[in-house]
Design a protein around this motif. Structure first.
Motif, PDB file in Angstrom:
ATOM      1  N   GLU A  88      15.533  51.214   4.898  1.00  0.00           N
ATOM      2  CA  GLU A  88      16.884  50.650   4.967  1.00  0.00           C
ATOM      3  C   GLU A  88      17.479  50.482   3.573  1.00  0.00           C
ATOM      4  OE1 GLU A  88      16.136  47.044   7.031  1.00  0.00           O
ATOM      5  OE2 GLU A  88      15.972  48.012   8.989  1.00  0.00           O
ATOM      6  N   ASN A  89      16.595  50.390   2.570  1.00  0.00           N
ATOM      7  CA  ASN A  89      17.016  50.479   1.175  1.00  0.00           C
ATOM      8  C   ASN A  89      17.977  49.375   0.741  1.00  0.00           C
ATOM      9  OD1 ASN A  89      16.568  51.767  -1.195  1.00  0.00           O
ATOM     10  ND2 ASN A  89      17.936  53.467  -0.817  1.00  0.00           N
ATOM     11  N   ALA A  90      17.543  48.129   0.852  1.00  0.00           N
ATOM     12  CA  ALA A  90      18.354  47.007   0.376  1.00  0.00           C
ATOM     13  C   ALA A  90      18.519  47.063  -1.134  1.00  0.00           C
ATOM     14  CB  ALA A  90      17.700  45.683   0.779  1.00  0.00           C
ATOM     15  N   ASN A  91      19.629  46.552  -1.616  1.00  0.00           N
ATOM     16  CA  ASN A  91      19.869  46.406  -3.052  1.00  0.00           C
ATOM     17  C   ASN A  91      19.789  44.908  -3.333  1.00  0.00           C
ATOM     18  OD1 ASN A  91      20.487  46.927  -5.669  1.00  0.00           O
ATOM     19  ND2 ASN A  91      22.615  47.472  -5.325  1.00  0.00           N
ATOM     20  N   ARG A 154      13.938  12.242 -14.845  1.00  0.00           N
ATOM     21  CA  ARG A 154      14.460  12.803 -13.603  1.00  0.00           C
ATOM     22  C   ARG A 154      13.564  13.925 -13.109  1.00  0.00           C
ATOM     23  NH1 ARG A 154      16.808  14.046 -18.158  1.00  0.00           N
ATOM     24  NH2 ARG A 154      17.839  16.036 -18.545  1.00  0.00           N
ATOM     25  N   ALA A 155      13.553  14.082 -11.795  1.00  0.00           N
ATOM     26  CA  ALA A 155      12.785  15.146 -11.166  1.00  0.00           C
ATOM     27  C   ALA A 155      13.643  16.403 -11.092  1.00  0.00           C
ATOM     28  CB  ALA A 155      12.344  14.722  -9.770  1.00  0.00           C
ATOM     29  N   VAL A 156      13.093  17.514 -11.545  1.00  0.00           N
ATOM     30  CA  VAL A 156      13.788  18.800 -11.519  1.00  0.00           C
ATOM     31  C   VAL A 156      12.998  19.744 -10.621  1.00  0.00           C
ATOM     32  CG1 VAL A 156      14.613  20.747 -12.886  1.00  0.00           C
ATOM     33  CG2 VAL A 156      14.645  18.429 -13.860  1.00  0.00           C
ATOM     34  N   THR A 157      13.669  20.334  -9.644  1.00  0.00           N
ATOM     35  CA  THR A 157      13.034  21.270  -8.712  1.00  0.00           C
ATOM     36  C   THR A 157      13.718  22.620  -8.825  1.00  0.00           C
ATOM     37  OG1 THR A 157      12.635  19.422  -7.190  1.00  0.00           O
ATOM     38  CG2 THR A 157      12.327  21.640  -6.318  1.00  0.00           C
ATOM     39  N   VAL A 158      12.906  23.675  -8.895  1.00  0.00           N
ATOM     40  CA  VAL A 158      13.415  25.036  -9.049  1.00  0.00           C
ATOM     41  C   VAL A 158      12.993  25.855  -7.835  1.00  0.00           C
ATOM     42  CG1 VAL A 158      13.177  27.160 -10.411  1.00  0.00           C
ATOM     43  CG2 VAL A 158      13.402  24.954 -11.565  1.00  0.00           C
ATOM     44  N   LYS A 159      13.903  26.700  -7.343  1.00  0.00           N
ATOM     45  CA  LYS A 159      13.555  27.660  -6.304  1.00  0.00           C
ATOM     46  C   LYS A 159      14.294  28.965  -6.590  1.00  0.00           C
ATOM     47  CE  LYS A 159      17.130  26.736  -2.798  1.00  0.00           C
ATOM     48  NZ  LYS A 159      17.369  26.433  -1.375  1.00  0.00           N
ATOM     49  N   PHE A 160      13.895  30.027  -5.893  1.00  0.00           N
ATOM     50  CA  PHE A 160      14.513  31.342  -6.055  1.00  0.00           C
ATOM     51  C   PHE A 160      14.992  31.855  -4.707  1.00  0.00           C
ATOM     52  CE2 PHE A 160      11.971  30.773  -9.761  1.00  0.00           C
ATOM     53  CZ  PHE A 160      12.615  31.472 -10.770  1.00  0.00           C
ATOM     54  N   MET A 161      16.073  32.616  -4.756  1.00  0.00           N
ATOM     55  CA  MET A 161      16.633  33.189  -3.542  1.00  0.00           C
ATOM     56  C   MET A 161      16.884  34.685  -3.756  1.00  0.00           C
ATOM     57  SD  MET A 161      19.316  30.180  -2.427  1.00  0.00           S
ATOM     58  CE  MET A 161      19.286  30.599  -0.675  1.00  0.00           C
ATOM     59  N   VAL A 162      16.850  35.437  -2.659  1.00  0.00           N
ATOM     60  CA  VAL A 162      17.187  36.860  -2.701  1.00  0.00           C
ATOM     61  C   VAL A 162      18.470  37.074  -1.911  1.00  0.00           C
ATOM     62  CG1 VAL A 162      14.866  37.756  -3.064  1.00  0.00           C
ATOM     63  CG2 VAL A 162      15.660  37.296  -0.734  1.00  0.00           C
ATOM     64  N   GLN A 163      19.163  38.142  -2.279  1.00  0.00           N
ATOM     65  CA  GLN A 163      20.431  38.464  -1.628  1.00  0.00           C
ATOM     66  C   GLN A 163      20.547  39.983  -1.517  1.00  0.00           C
ATOM     67  OE1 GLN A 163      23.901  37.487  -3.968  1.00  0.00           O
ATOM     68  NE2 GLN A 163      25.211  37.374  -2.173  1.00  0.00           N
ATOM     69  N   ASN A 164      20.758  40.478  -0.287  1.00  0.00           N
ATOM     70  CA  ASN A 164      21.005  41.901  -0.087  1.00  0.00           C
ATOM     71  C   ASN A 164      22.464  42.186  -0.416  1.00  0.00           C
ATOM     72  OD1 ASN A 164      21.108  44.602   0.845  1.00  0.00           O
ATOM     73  ND2 ASN A 164      21.745  43.885   2.855  1.00  0.00           N
ATOM     74  N   ARG A 165      22.698  43.092  -1.367  1.00  0.00           N
ATOM     75  CA  ARG A 165      24.061  43.415  -1.754  1.00  0.00           C
ATOM     76  C   ARG A 165      24.552  44.714  -1.126  1.00  0.00           C
ATOM     77  NH1 ARG A 165      21.779  42.627  -6.718  1.00  0.00           N
ATOM     78  NH2 ARG A 165      22.536  44.629  -7.475  1.00  0.00           N
ATOM     79  N   ALA A 166      23.665  45.431  -0.447  1.00  0.00           N
ATOM     80  CA  ALA A 166      24.089  46.656   0.237  1.00  0.00           C
ATOM     81  C   ALA A 166      24.711  46.298   1.585  1.00  0.00           C
ATOM     82  CB  ALA A 166      22.899  47.586   0.430  1.00  0.00           C
TER      83      ALA A 166
END
Length: 198
Positions: A88-91, A154-166
């Motif tokens: 399907e070739n997501a970008n 202070r508490a700092v929380t980090v997360k990552f997200m993906v996004q299909n741009r195709a």
């Protein structure tokens, strides 16, 4: 000038005096105060609707890494993910988000506005399907130093997200390739947060 040989057994008895930081000069940069590491070995397979952002997840939900920092400190982030697609070739775009205490997540950094280009933190190319499709993963790794909002401890929380741009709905994988054979792989992703003092 003649070399002088020192006898290491002479003059080295007793306790060395303590060194005060106030006596050190010409030292710049922050001090490492603590390091928190997180490893993600769960596989992720999501149907990436165009322009929708999806959390990179573990078995219990969003893959988050948290650290509590002192007033004036910054956070240095090291990360590594393994993003894959199939025929399907997501970008795929990658976004890093952070929140302070119980606040809302916000982008840490994204690219500046430039024509109709999508603003992202990082990206994985469609080339992840090269070689027959579905066998390869693209390693996305990097690091960034940022100053979280607020003051005091202070508490700092980090997360990552993906996004299909195709266009349309396209599959996005993390930590494992679409095809299931001995040519395919299962990997781990990591996130490490370092508190850097002033």
């Amino acid at each position: 000038m003649a070399l002088v040989k020192l006898n290491a057994t002479l003059g080295l008895t007793g306790t060395l005096p303590a060194v005060s930081g106030a006596n050190l000069t010409n030292i710049s940069g922050g001090k490492v105060l603590q390091v928190v590491g997180n490893i993600l070995d769960d596989a992720m397979d999501t149907q990436g609707t165009e322009d929708t952002q999806y959390d990179i997840v573990d078995s219990s939900g969003a893959f988050e890494t948290a650290i509590t920092i002192a007033s004036g400190s910054k956070v240095h982030v090291n990360y590594m993910f393994h993003i894959g697609t199939d025929s399907e070739n997501a970008n795929v775009g990658l976004l890093m988000k952070a929140k302070v205490d119980s606040g809302s997540y916000a982008d840490v950094y994204v690219g500046d506005t430039n024509g109709s280009r999508t603003r992202q933190f990082s990206t994985a190319s469609r080339g992840a399907t090269e070689g027959g499709g579905g066998y390869w993963l693209q390693n996305i790794t990097g690091n960034i130093l940022f100053t979280p909002s607020g003051s005091g401890s202070r508490a700092v929380t980090v997360k990552f997200m993906v996004q299909n741009r195709a266009s349309g709905n396209r599959r996005i994988y993390n930590n494992y390739s679409h095809n299931n054979s001995d040519d395919s792989v299962a990997t781990v992703s990591t996130c490490t947060l370092t508190e850097v003092g002033a």
